[in-house]
Design an enzyme around this catalytic site. Structure first.
Site, PDB file in Angstrom:
ATOM      1  N   ASN A 163       0.878  -1.181   0.000  1.00 43.57           N
ATOM      2  CA  ASN A 163       0.000   0.000   0.000  1.00 43.57           C
ATOM      3  C   ASN A 163       0.909   1.223   0.000  1.00 43.57           C
ATOM      4  O   ASN A 163       1.528   1.530   1.012  1.00 43.57           O
ATOM      5  CB  ASN A 163      -0.886  -0.020   1.253  1.00 43.57           C
ATOM      6  CG  ASN A 163      -1.633   1.294   1.446  1.00 43.57           C
ATOM      7  OD1 ASN A 163      -1.791   2.066   0.503  1.00 43.57           O
ATOM      8  ND2 ASN A 163      -2.096   1.529   2.667  1.00 43.57           N
ATOM      9  N   LYS A 169       0.059   4.308  -0.252  1.00 45.63           N
ATOM     10  CA  LYS A 169      -0.545   5.537   0.304  1.00 45.63           C
ATOM     11  C   LYS A 169      -0.276   6.693  -0.667  1.00 45.63           C
ATOM     12  O   LYS A 169      -0.266   6.482  -1.879  1.00 45.63           O
ATOM     13  CB  LYS A 169       0.002   5.810   1.706  1.00 45.63           C
ATOM     14  CG  LYS A 169       0.026   4.560   2.579  1.00 45.63           C
ATOM     15  CD  LYS A 169       0.346   4.839   4.007  1.00 45.63           C
ATOM     16  CE  LYS A 169       0.555   3.518   4.717  1.00 45.63           C
ATOM     17  NZ  LYS A 169       0.497   3.642   6.172  1.00 45.63           N
ATOM     18  N   HIS A 195      -9.230   1.203   5.049  1.00 46.89           N
ATOM     19  CA  HIS A 195      -7.918   1.343   5.692  1.00 46.89           C
ATOM     20  C   HIS A 195      -8.055   2.280   6.886  1.00 46.89           C
ATOM     21  O   HIS A 195      -8.838   3.234   6.859  1.00 46.89           O
ATOM     22  CB  HIS A 195      -6.908   1.882   4.679  1.00 46.89           C
ATOM     23  CG  HIS A 195      -5.503   1.863   5.188  1.00 46.89           C
ATOM     24  ND1 HIS A 195      -5.023   2.847   6.027  1.00 46.89           N
ATOM     25  CD2 HIS A 195      -4.501   0.969   5.018  1.00 46.89           C
ATOM     26  CE1 HIS A 195      -3.765   2.557   6.331  1.00 46.89           C
ATOM     27  NE2 HIS A 195      -3.423   1.421   5.734  1.00 46.89           N
ATOM     28  N   GLU A 234      -6.402   4.683   7.892  1.00 50.03           N
ATOM     29  CA  GLU A 234      -6.234   6.118   7.599  1.00 50.03           C
ATOM     30  C   GLU A 234      -7.499   6.691   6.979  1.00 50.03           C
ATOM     31  O   GLU A 234      -7.830   7.860   7.204  1.00 50.03           O
ATOM     32  CB  GLU A 234      -4.997   6.324   6.700  1.00 50.03           C
ATOM     33  CG  GLU A 234      -3.716   6.092   7.495  1.00 50.03           C
ATOM     34  CD  GLU A 234      -2.544   5.570   6.691  1.00 50.03           C
ATOM     35  OE1 GLU A 234      -2.562   5.654   5.450  1.00 50.03           O
ATOM     36  OE2 GLU A 234      -1.595   5.060   7.316  1.00 50.03           O
ATOM     37  N   GLU A 290      -4.965  -5.005  10.581  1.00 49.55           N
ATOM     38  CA  GLU A 290      -3.921  -3.988  10.735  1.00 49.55           C
ATOM     39  C   GLU A 290      -4.130  -3.248  12.048  1.00 49.55           C
ATOM     40  O   GLU A 290      -4.937  -2.306  12.109  1.00 49.55           O
ATOM     41  CB  GLU A 290      -3.995  -2.987   9.579  1.00 49.55           C
ATOM     42  CG  GLU A 290      -3.794  -3.616   8.227  1.00 49.55           C
ATOM     43  CD  GLU A 290      -3.262  -2.602   7.234  1.00 49.55           C
ATOM     44  OE1 GLU A 290      -2.150  -2.797   6.751  1.00 49.55           O
ATOM     45  OE2 GLU A 290      -3.943  -1.608   6.975  1.00 49.55           O
ATOM     46  N   GLY A 338       2.803   2.299  10.438  1.00 52.21           N
ATOM     47  CA  GLY A 338       3.694   3.433  10.228  1.00 52.21           C
ATOM     48  C   GLY A 338       4.431   3.872  11.482  1.00 52.21           C
ATOM     49  O   GLY A 338       5.049   4.934  11.505  1.00 52.21           O
ATOM     50  N   SER A 363       3.851  -2.155  10.084  1.00 53.07           N
ATOM     51  CA  SER A 363       5.314  -2.149  10.152  1.00 53.07           C
ATOM     52  C   SER A 363       5.943  -3.495   9.766  1.00 53.07           C
ATOM     53  O   SER A 363       6.975  -3.879  10.326  1.00 53.07           O
ATOM     54  CB  SER A 363       5.783  -1.695  11.540  1.00 53.07           C
ATOM     55  OG  SER A 363       5.321  -0.374  11.792  1.00 53.07           O
TER      56      SER A 363
END
Ligand code: PEP
Length: 255
Positions: free
Chosen positions: A9, A11, A95, A97, A167, A173, A213
């Site tokens: 991904n 992003k 996701h 985010e 996730e 991240g 990560s």
């Protein structure tokens, strides 16, 4: 058995020019004959470049989001049909985010998943708890709400076409990876929920990816866990060298 899937991904990273460099390098490293399935989800503006440069390779290309309507006055959005036309086979949905910064909820994830399936896209449904939720001991409750919300109303045949990505938000991240045991515990729970929702046979077929990560250094131990069927990788998918390394590691895993 469930074939491993290594997914990236990107992003909001990599211009089309940087995408071209990445794709040429990835291809030059030699993807043919590698056993894991491979997926990359670049920004919308890089999809065309990636599709044409990776044509004939084993890499699938996916979108990072879609809108739940077919078309209309939704400035800044993209439809499932547009993703398909651009050459995507998959799309990330929900996701963390998107949930955090764009207020996506489980009902929206459900509607987007329906739209993806209607258009022949494989939805990669992302779920996971925040650090506060884990510390409060409500991880399983959060996972149950998100998964049952995403899958509500789907027939078993439709659920079989989906991918789930666990996730943990606190690991995305941040450099903090869930330990393989922590990840496996939640993956096992997700498979149990899938079994309750869609039956044991479907639960055994569905792939559950881990994201948070993941990198070359921890890929082998994560992928060795019984219920971890692949990785969804953010930061470590941006460099062809790291992403390829993870593909090579997945290629060596037998389970
Ligand atoms: C992600 O964004 O899906 C992700 C897992 O990111 P990272 O690997 O950078 O934690």
């Amino acid at each position: 058995m469930r074939n491993l899937l290594i997914a990236g991904n990107w992003k909001m990273n990599h211009t089309a020019a940087a995408t071209e460099t990445f794709c040429r390098e990835l291809r030059a490293r030699g993807l043919e004959g590698k056993r894991p399935d491979i997926l990359l989800c670049p920004p919308f503006t890089s999809i065309g470049t990636m599709v044409s440069l990776l044509k004939g390779s084993p890499v699938h290309v996916g979108g990072q989001n879609l809108h739940q309507q077919d078309k209309g006055a939704f400035t800044g959005e993209i439809s499932a049909a547009m993703l398909r036309e651009a050459g995507c086979s998959h799309v990330l949905i929900g996701h963390s985010e998107r949930r955090q910064y764009f207020h996506e909820d489980d009902a929206g994830v459900n509607a987007k998943t329906r739209k993806a399936l209607e258009n022949g896209l494989t939805p990669v449904i992302c779920i996971g708890e925040t650090r506060e939720e884990r510390e409060k001991g409500v991880t399983n409750a959060v996972i149950k709400t998100q998964l049952s919300g995403a899958l509500a109303g789907f027939a078993v045949g439709e659920i079989r076409k989906m991918l789930i990505a666990y996730e943990p938000v606190w690991a995305i991240g941040t450099g903090l990876t869930a330990t393989p045991e922590q990840a496996q515990e939640v993956h096992r729970y997700i498979r149990k929920l899938l079994s309750e929702i869609a039956g044991a046979e479907t639960a055994q077929l569905l792939r559950i990816l881990y994201g948070g990560s993941a990198k070359p250094d921890n890929a082998a131990e994560l992928l060795s866990e019984a219920d971890i069927d692949g990785l969804l990788i953010g930061g470590a998918s941006l460099k062809a060298e790291d992403f390829f390394r993870i593909i090579e590691i997945a290629d060596t895993i037998n389970k």
